[in-house]
Design a protein around this motif. Structure first.
Motif, short mmCIF file in Angstrom:
data_model
loop_
_atom_site.label_atom_id
_atom_site.label_comp_id
_atom_site.label_asym_id
_atom_site.label_seq_id
_atom_site.Cartn_x
_atom_site.Cartn_y
_atom_site.Cartn_z
N GLU A 62 12.50 17.56 9.58
CA GLU A 62 11.91 16.24 9.36
C GLU A 62 13.00 15.17 9.33
N ASP A 63 12.64 13.98 9.80
CA ASP A 63 13.57 12.86 9.74
C ASP A 63 12.95 11.63 9.09
N GLY A 64 11.81 11.79 8.43
CA GLY A 64 11.13 10.67 7.81
C GLY A 64 10.04 10.09 8.70
N GLU A 65 10.17 10.31 9.99
CA GLU A 65 9.17 9.83 10.94
C GLU A 65 8.45 10.99 11.62
N ASP A 66 9.23 11.95 12.09
CA ASP A 66 8.66 13.11 12.77
C ASP A 66 8.87 14.37 11.96
N ARG A 67 8.00 15.34 12.20
CA ARG A 67 8.06 16.65 11.54
C ARG A 67 7.86 17.69 12.64
N LEU A 68 8.95 18.38 12.97
CA LEU A 68 8.98 19.32 14.08
C LEU A 68 8.96 20.76 13.58
N PHE A 100 1.69 24.88 8.66
CA PHE A 100 2.53 23.75 8.32
C PHE A 100 1.70 22.47 8.47
N LEU A 101 1.76 21.63 7.47
CA LEU A 101 0.98 20.40 7.47
C LEU A 101 1.77 19.24 8.07
N ASN A 102 1.04 18.29 8.60
CA ASN A 102 1.59 17.01 9.08
C ASN A 102 2.65 17.15 10.17
N TYR A 139 -2.67 31.20 17.06
CA TYR A 139 -1.95 30.49 16.00
C TYR A 139 -2.26 29.00 16.04
N LEU A 140 -2.19 28.42 17.22
CA LEU A 140 -2.41 26.98 17.34
C LEU A 140 -3.85 26.58 17.01
N ARG A 141 -4.80 27.44 17.34
CA ARG A 141 -6.21 27.16 16.98
C ARG A 141 -6.40 27.04 15.48
N ASP A 142 -5.59 27.75 14.71
CA ASP A 142 -5.72 27.76 13.25
C ASP A 142 -4.91 26.67 12.55
N GLN A 143 -4.22 25.84 13.31
CA GLN A 143 -3.39 24.80 12.72
C GLN A 143 -4.08 23.44 12.76
N ASP A 144 -3.69 22.56 11.85
CA ASP A 144 -4.13 21.17 11.90
C ASP A 144 -3.18 20.46 12.86
N LEU A 145 -3.67 20.14 14.04
CA LEU A 145 -2.85 19.51 15.07
C LEU A 145 -3.14 18.01 15.19
N SER A 146 -3.83 17.46 14.21
CA SER A 146 -4.30 16.07 14.32
C SER A 146 -3.17 15.06 14.50
N ARG A 147 -1.99 15.33 13.99
CA ARG A 147 -0.87 14.40 14.11
C ARG A 147 0.12 14.80 15.21
N VAL A 148 -0.09 15.95 15.81
CA VAL A 148 0.84 16.45 16.83
C VAL A 148 0.78 15.58 18.08
N LYS A 149 1.96 15.13 18.52
CA LYS A 149 2.07 14.29 19.71
C LYS A 149 2.36 15.12 20.96
N VAL A 150 3.11 16.20 20.79
CA VAL A 150 3.52 17.01 21.93
C VAL A 150 3.85 18.43 21.47
N SER A 184 -5.27 23.23 27.18
CA SER A 184 -6.71 23.41 27.07
C SER A 184 -7.13 23.76 25.65
N VAL A 185 -6.38 24.61 25.00
CA VAL A 185 -6.70 25.04 23.63
C VAL A 185 -6.47 23.93 22.61
N THR A 186 -5.40 23.15 22.83
CA THR A 186 -4.99 22.17 21.81
C THR A 186 -5.42 20.74 22.10
N GLY A 187 -5.61 20.41 23.36
CA GLY A 187 -5.88 19.03 23.73
C GLY A 187 -4.66 18.15 23.62
N LYS A 188 -3.48 18.74 23.52
CA LYS A 188 -2.23 18.01 23.35
C LYS A 188 -1.38 18.10 24.60
N PRO A 189 -0.51 17.11 24.85
CA PRO A 189 0.44 17.22 25.94
C PRO A 189 1.37 18.41 25.70
N VAL A 190 1.66 19.14 26.76
CA VAL A 190 2.54 20.30 26.67
C VAL A 190 3.65 20.14 27.70
N LYS A 191 4.87 20.39 27.23
CA LYS A 191 6.05 20.33 28.10
C LYS A 191 6.76 21.67 28.07
#
Length: 185
Positions: free
Chosen positions: A75-81, A94-96, A141-152, A174-181
């Motif tokens: 964490e850096d105060g803005e992002d949580r990786l 892991f939350l947030n 694993y990702l289906r069971d996580q709260d991904l609401s704040r995940v950007k990528v 497809s599973v997450t609806g999030k951008p994947v790199k």
């Protein structure tokens, strides 16, 4: 630099980094396994927060065939990786989280095909099943996580033999609806 475990593809430059004045952090088990190469590395402990400059590091245990492998929430105060590689299972939520960087090493159908053709041995297949994250397990694993704040979501450590970068990217999106790199080796 945070070192997940002692295997060469993750720790081969530890001594050079330290010799060049870079602070290196790892578990006690990893440090012991690396011996003299890591004698000046600093130890971090699973589940004990470590503040490093502006970073807040939360090491956690992973499941791999190494001395004391770790993943990290950074964490850096803005992002949580979330950073997790070389593990076949993560029992944690892991939350947030705002970013996820995670191994997606192989797909079971590709591994089975390679096993049947002889491209992969039984012992190699057995090791993969108990040391690396499969596409199926990562999706679960990702289906069971709260991904609401995940950007990528970054996928890393994809096997060149038992993986398929484009397929993995599409399926995780497809599973997450999030951008994947894809992280290139």
């Amino acid at each position: 630099v945070l070192v997940s475990h002692e295997h060469g593809d993750h720790a081969k430059s530890v001594m050079q980094l330290i010799d060049n004045g870079v602070a290196v952090y790892m578990s006690e088990g990893t440090k012991a396994a690396l011996g003299d190469a890591a004698k000046y590395a600093e130890v971090v402990r699973p589940d004990k927060i470590k503040n490093i400059g502006k970073w807040r590091i939360q090491p956690f245990r992973t499941q791999h065939d190494a001395a004391e492998p770790l993943g990290f929430v950074i964490e850096d105060g803005e992002d949580r990786l979330l950073f997790a590689t070389d593990t076949f299972f993560l029992p944690y939520k892991f939350l947030n989280l705002t970013q996820i960087m995670v191994e997606c090493n192989y797909a079971l159908d590709i591994l089975d095909k390679n096993l049947l053709s002889g491209r992969v041995t039984q012992s190699q297949a057995k090791r993969l099943l108990t040391s690396h994250f499969s596409l199926h397990n990562l999706k679960s694993y990702l289906r069971d996580q709260d991904l609401s704040r995940v950007k990528v979501i970054y996928l890393m450590h994809i096997s060149s033999v038992n993986g398929d970068q484009e397929r993995f990217k599409k399926e995780i999106q497809s599973v997450t609806g999030k951008p994947v790199k894809i992280c290139e080796a």
